[in-house]
Scaffold this motif. Structure first.
Motif, PDB file in Angstrom:
ATOM      1  N   LYS A   1       0.841  -1.214   0.000  1.00  0.00           N
ATOM      2  CA  LYS A   1       0.000   0.000   0.000  1.00  0.00           C
ATOM      3  C   LYS A   1       0.871   1.258   0.000  1.00  0.00           C
ATOM      4  CE  LYS A   1      -4.186  -1.685  -0.018  1.00  0.00           C
ATOM      5  NZ  LYS A   1      -4.143  -3.002   0.503  1.00  0.00           N
ATOM      6  N   LEU A   2       1.947   1.234   0.800  1.00  0.00           N
ATOM      7  CA  LEU A   2       2.836   2.408   0.864  1.00  0.00           C
ATOM      8  C   LEU A   2       3.497   2.639  -0.493  1.00  0.00           C
ATOM      9  CD1 LEU A   2       4.502   1.790   4.365  1.00  0.00           C
ATOM     10  CD2 LEU A   2       2.772   3.520   3.809  1.00  0.00           C
ATOM     11  N   THR A   3       3.900   1.562  -1.139  1.00  0.00           N
ATOM     12  CA  THR A   3       4.520   1.666  -2.464  1.00  0.00           C
ATOM     13  C   THR A   3       3.502   2.216  -3.467  1.00  0.00           C
ATOM     14  OG1 THR A   3       5.906  -0.219  -1.889  1.00  0.00           O
ATOM     15  CG2 THR A   3       5.812   0.364  -4.219  1.00  0.00           C
ATOM     16  N   GLN A   4       2.267   1.721  -3.385  1.00  0.00           N
ATOM     17  CA  GLN A   4       1.212   2.216  -4.295  1.00  0.00           C
ATOM     18  C   GLN A   4       0.933   3.702  -4.092  1.00  0.00           C
ATOM     19  OE1 GLN A   4      -2.417  -0.280  -4.352  1.00  0.00           O
ATOM     20  NE2 GLN A   4      -1.115  -1.934  -3.642  1.00  0.00           N
ATOM     21  N   GLU A   5       1.144   4.188  -2.862  1.00  0.00           N
ATOM     22  CA  GLU A   5       0.942   5.626  -2.577  1.00  0.00           C
ATOM     23  C   GLU A   5       2.107   6.470  -3.086  1.00  0.00           C
ATOM     24  OE1 GLU A   5      -1.520   7.410  -0.922  1.00  0.00           O
ATOM     25  OE2 GLU A   5      -2.804   5.661  -0.773  1.00  0.00           O
ATOM     26  N   GLY A   6       3.137   5.791  -3.628  1.00  0.00           N
ATOM     27  CA  GLY A   6       4.269   6.521  -4.202  1.00  0.00           C
ATOM     28  C   GLY A   6       5.449   6.677  -3.259  1.00  0.00           C
ATOM     29  N   ALA A   7       5.427   5.973  -2.114  1.00  0.00           N
ATOM     30  CA  ALA A   7       6.560   6.061  -1.177  1.00  0.00           C
ATOM     31  C   ALA A   7       7.689   5.128  -1.629  1.00  0.00           C
ATOM     32  CB  ALA A   7       6.098   5.674   0.223  1.00  0.00           C
ATOM     33  N   HIS A   8       8.939   5.517  -1.290  1.00  0.00           N
ATOM     34  CA  HIS A   8      10.091   4.619  -1.487  1.00  0.00           C
ATOM     35  C   HIS A   8      10.235   3.872  -0.171  1.00  0.00           C
ATOM     36  CE1 HIS A   8      10.829   7.000  -4.985  1.00  0.00           C
ATOM     37  NE2 HIS A   8      10.847   8.091  -4.240  1.00  0.00           N
ATOM     38  N   VAL A   9       9.962   2.585  -0.206  1.00  0.00           N
ATOM     39  CA  VAL A   9       9.889   1.826   1.044  1.00  0.00           C
ATOM     40  C   VAL A   9      11.118   0.934   1.201  1.00  0.00           C
ATOM     41  CG1 VAL A   9       8.477   0.264   2.430  1.00  0.00           C
ATOM     42  CG2 VAL A   9       7.375   1.814   0.804  1.00  0.00           C
ATOM     43  N   ASP A  10      11.901   1.190   2.250  1.00  0.00           N
ATOM     44  CA  ASP A  10      13.031   0.320   2.582  1.00  0.00           C
ATOM     45  C   ASP A  10      12.632  -0.528   3.775  1.00  0.00           C
ATOM     46  OD1 ASP A  10      15.153   1.064   0.721  1.00  0.00           O
ATOM     47  OD2 ASP A  10      14.955   3.051   1.637  1.00  0.00           O
ATOM     48  N   VAL A  11      12.597  -1.835   3.554  1.00  0.00           N
ATOM     49  CA  VAL A  11      12.164  -2.741   4.619  1.00  0.00           C
ATOM     50  C   VAL A  11      13.375  -3.271   5.373  1.00  0.00           C
ATOM     51  CG1 VAL A  11      10.973  -4.919   5.118  1.00  0.00           C
ATOM     52  CG2 VAL A  11      10.070  -3.376   3.363  1.00  0.00           C
ATOM     53  N   ILE A  12      13.281  -3.251   6.696  1.00  0.00           N
ATOM     54  CA  ILE A  12      14.301  -3.887   7.536  1.00  0.00           C
ATOM     55  C   ILE A  12      13.601  -4.997   8.318  1.00  0.00           C
ATOM     56  CG2 ILE A  12      16.045  -3.578   9.305  1.00  0.00           C
ATOM     57  CD1 ILE A  12      16.171  -0.629   8.681  1.00  0.00           C
ATOM     58  N   LEU A  13      14.076  -6.218   8.096  1.00  0.00           N
ATOM     59  CA  LEU A  13      13.483  -7.367   8.793  1.00  0.00           C
ATOM     60  C   LEU A  13      14.370  -7.753   9.960  1.00  0.00           C
ATOM     61  CD1 LEU A  13      12.552  -9.983   6.015  1.00  0.00           C
ATOM     62  CD2 LEU A  13      11.015  -8.602   7.386  1.00  0.00           C
ATOM     63  N   THR A  14      13.758  -8.040  11.110  1.00  0.00           N
ATOM     64  CA  THR A  14      14.570  -8.594  12.201  1.00  0.00           C
ATOM     65  C   THR A  14      14.701 -10.106  11.967  1.00  0.00           C
ATOM     66  OG1 THR A  14      12.664  -9.036  13.606  1.00  0.00           O
ATOM     67  CG2 THR A  14      13.745  -6.874  13.870  1.00  0.00           C
ATOM     68  N   GLN A  15      15.610 -10.702  12.743  1.00  0.00           N
ATOM     69  CA  GLN A  15      15.803 -12.159  12.678  1.00  0.00           C
ATOM     70  C   GLN A  15      14.465 -12.871  12.934  1.00  0.00           C
ATOM     71  OE1 GLN A  15      19.125 -13.450  12.282  1.00  0.00           O
ATOM     72  NE2 GLN A  15      17.864 -15.226  11.735  1.00  0.00           N
ATOM     73  N   GLY A  16      13.768 -12.405  13.964  1.00  0.00           N
ATOM     74  CA  GLY A  16      12.476 -13.013  14.329  1.00  0.00           C
ATOM     75  C   GLY A  16      11.486 -12.938  13.182  1.00  0.00           C
ATOM     76  N   ALA A  17      11.429 -11.782  12.521  1.00  0.00           N
ATOM     77  CA  ALA A  17      10.461 -11.602  11.431  1.00  0.00           C
ATOM     78  C   ALA A  17      10.780 -12.539  10.282  1.00  0.00           C
ATOM     79  CB  ALA A  17      10.486 -10.154  10.958  1.00  0.00           C
ATOM     80  N   SER A  18      12.081 -12.764  10.026  1.00  0.00           N
ATOM     81  CA  SER A  18      12.410 -13.595   8.864  1.00  0.00           C
ATOM     82  C   SER A  18      12.078 -15.064   9.104  1.00  0.00           C
ATOM     83  CB  SER A  18      13.856 -13.378   8.416  1.00  0.00           C
ATOM     84  OG  SER A  18      14.698 -13.593   9.491  1.00  0.00           O
ATOM     85  N   ASN A  19      11.686 -15.416  10.364  1.00  0.00           N
ATOM     86  CA  ASN A  19      11.150 -16.763  10.586  1.00  0.00           C
ATOM     87  C   ASN A  19       9.717 -16.865  10.067  1.00  0.00           C
ATOM     88  OD1 ASN A  19      13.404 -17.858  11.909  1.00  0.00           O
ATOM     89  ND2 ASN A  19      12.793 -16.831  13.812  1.00  0.00           N
ATOM     90  N   PHE A  20       9.031 -15.720   9.996  1.00  0.00           N
ATOM     91  CA  PHE A  20       7.625 -15.710   9.563  1.00  0.00           C
ATOM     92  C   PHE A  20       7.469 -15.389   8.082  1.00  0.00           C
ATOM     93  CE2 PHE A  20       7.055 -14.823  14.117  1.00  0.00           C
ATOM     94  CZ  PHE A  20       6.000 -15.664  14.420  1.00  0.00           C
ATOM     95  N   ILE A  21       8.364 -14.555   7.560  1.00  0.00           N
ATOM     96  CA  ILE A  21       8.159 -14.016   6.208  1.00  0.00           C
ATOM     97  C   ILE A  21       9.530 -13.765   5.593  1.00  0.00           C
ATOM     98  CG2 ILE A  21       7.976 -11.584   7.006  1.00  0.00           C
ATOM     99  CD1 ILE A  21       5.557 -11.350   5.019  1.00  0.00           C
TER     100      ILE A  21
END
Ligand code: C5P
Length: 402
Positions: free
Chosen positions: A29-49
Motif C-alpha cells: 500500500k505504501l509503495t502504491q501511494e508513491g513512497a520509497h519503502v526500505d524494509v528492515i526485517l529482524t531475525q524473528g520476522a524472517s522466521n515468519f516471512i
C-alpha cells in the motif's frame, strides 16, 4: 496535491510477530501511494516471512542482518537512517518496544532507528497479557513521551485463539497515521478546520427517518486532506458507513439541529468551516414517541424548515459551501455564494457520470467572488479536497494581508 506519502522515503521495520503477514500488505500500500519503502526485517520476522516477499512488493533491496556482508544495505544503514522521512515499525513486538525504549542497537532495525532523527511510529502486536504487562506499558509511555506515535493495538481475535487487546491495527489505519505525521508541517499547520459530512437523518418516529443519498465520502476526504496538510480537524458527521478518519476529531450527530450545535461549538476556535454535509432542508414538525401504525391509503407528514447552518455560522470563520445541483449548476452556486456569505462554493453536478453521491470521484467547479468559475477535471474526492484547500490557503493568506 498527492498524499504526503508520495515521493517520501519510508523505513518499514518488521519484527517477529505472526501479524508479519499484514506487513506485506502495508509495504504494498505504501509503495502504491508513491513512497520509497526500505524494509528492515529482524531475525524473528524472517522466521515468519521472507525478504523476497518485500523485495517483490517494494522493488527495493531488503535489509536483514547488520553483520551480514551479503546484505546490500546493512552497511548503509546510517545513510538509510539519514534519508528517511519517517520510520514505522509494524508489527512491533514487546521485545522491540523494550529495546527502543532503552536505546538498544543490536540489530539493523534498532541501530537504524537510533541513528535517525525521522519521526518514529510503532504499531504493537502481541498477546494481550504481554501488552498489558506493566513492563510493556512502561516502555510504551517512555516512547510516547519521546514523541513516538503509538498506533493501536486493536481488540479482537488473537493468534493464541483468545480474544483481547493486542491485534495489529488494520493497514489503512497505519497508512492514514503516517499521512497525518508527514503532513504535520503542511500549509495548514496551526489552523483549525471544521468539516461537515454525510446526510442528516430527521426522525419521524423511533424507527423511521427522512434522509438523503449522501455517502459522506466527500466530507471525509476533505477532512483527511486537511489533516494531511497539518490542520487540526474536527469533522461533524451525520450517519455514514465509513470508518472515522485517523487523526481527525470526529463528532457523530443525527439531525440538522444536532449538526448545527456541534458545528457552532467547533467553530468557536475554528478558522475554516467546510460544509460538505447534505443537510436536510426540512424536518418533521413533531417526532412520534411510538412507531406509527399503518393506517389509510395516504399519509402526510408536516415538515418545518431546518436552520441554514452555513448561513448562520459565525462570519469570523472562512466559509466554504457545496452546491449539489441537478440543474442550473453555476447559476445556483453563484446565488448561494452571496446568500450564505461564503468565500468559496464547490458546485457539484450530481447528474454527471462518476460524480456526486457514493462514488470515489467527483467533478466540480470552484466558484468565488474574485476568480469567478474554475472547472476542475474529474478527480478523486481526496484530490478535490486538496484543490479546495489550495483555495482556502490562498483566501486565508489574502484575509491575513487585508
Ligand atoms: O441551499 P443548499 O442546501 O443547496 O446549500 C448547500 C450548502 O449549504 C451546503 O454546503 C450545505 O452543507 C449547506 N447547508 C446548511 N444548512 C442547511 C442546508 C444546507 O449548512 N440547512
Amino acid at each position: 496535491m498527492p498524499s504526503p506519502l508520495s515521493g517520501s522515503s519510508v523505513i518499514l521495520g518488521v519484527t517477529g510477530s505472526i501479524a508479519c503477514y499484514k506487513a506485506a500488505d502495508l509495504a504494498s500500500k505504501l509503495t502504491q501511494e508513491g513512497a520509497h519503502v526500505d524494509v528492515i526485517l529482524t531475525q524473528g520476522a524472517s522466521n515468519f516471512i521472507t525478504p523476497l516477499t518485500f523485495r517483490s512488493l517494494t522493488h527495493r533491496p531488503v535489509v536483514g542482518d547488520l553483520f551480514d556482508p551479503q546484505s546490500e544495505l546493512a552497511v548503509e544503514h546510517v545513510a538509510l537512517a539519514q534519508r528517511a522521512d519517517i520510520i514505522i515499525v509494524a508489527p512491533a513486538t514487546a521485545h522491540v518496544l523494550a529495546k527502543l525504549a532503552h536505546g538498544m542497537a543490536d540489530d539493523a532495525l534498532t541501530a537504524t532507528i537510533l541513528a535517525s532523527s525521522a519521526p518514529l511510529a510503532v504499531a504493537p502486536a502481541m498477546d494481550g497479557h504481554m501488552y498489558t504487562n506493566p513492563a510493556t506499558q512502561e516502555n510504551l509511555s517512555k516512547l510516547r513521551e519521546r514523541g513516538v506515535t503509538i498506533i493501536g493495538p486493536a481488540e479482537g481475535y488473537l493468534a493464541s485463539g483468545l480474544r483481547g487487546i493486542g491485534r495489529l491495527v488494520e493497514v489503512p489505519q497505519i497508512v492514514e497515521s503516517l499521512c497525518a505525521i508527514l503532513g504535520r508541517r503542511g500549509d495548514l499547520a496551526g489552523k483549525s478546520v471544521v468539516v461537515s459530512a454525510g446526510g442528516t437523518a430527521e426522525p419521524i418516529d423511533p424507527v423511521r427517518v427522512i434522509t438523503n443519498r449522501s455517502s459522506g465520502k466527500m466530507g471525509y476526504a476533505v477532512a483527511q486532506a486537511a489533516r494531511d496538510r497539518g490542520a487540526r480537524v474536527t469533522m461533524v458527521t451525520a450517519p455514514t458507513s465509513l470508518p472515522d478518519p485517523v487523526g481527525v476529531e470526529t463528532v457523530h450527530v443525527g439531525t440538522a439541529l444536532e449538526m448545527r450545535d456541534a458545528i457552532f461549538r467547533a467553530c468557536e476556535d475554528g478558522d475554516v468551516l467546510i460544509m460538505a454535509a447534505a443537510v436536510a432542508d426540512y424536518r418533521p414538525v413533531s417526532v412520534a414517541e411510538q412507531k406509527i401504525k399503518k393506517g389509510g391509503e395516504r399519509w402526510s407528514i408536516e415538515l418545518i424548515k431546518n436552520p441554514d447552518i452555513l448561513a448562520e455560522a459565525p462570519g469570523r470563520v472562512l466559509k466554504v459551501g457545496f452546491a449539489a445541483e441537478s440543474q442550473d449548476l453555476l447559476e445556483n452556486a453563484r446565488t448561494k455564494l452571496v446568500a450564505k456569505g461564503v468565500a468559496l462554493m464547490v458546485a457539484n453536478d450530481i447528474t454527471a457520470p462518476d460524480s456526486g453521491f457514493a462514488v470515489d470521484t467527483n467533478k466540480v467547479y470552484l466558484v468565488d467572488r474574485e476568480r469567478g468559475v474554475e472547472e476542475l477535471p474529474l478527480l478523486s474526492k481526496y484530490e478535490v479536497g486538496h484543490r479546495i484547500l489550495d483555495r482556502v490557503v490562498e483566501l486565508l493568506s489574502a484575509s491575513a494581508l487585508s
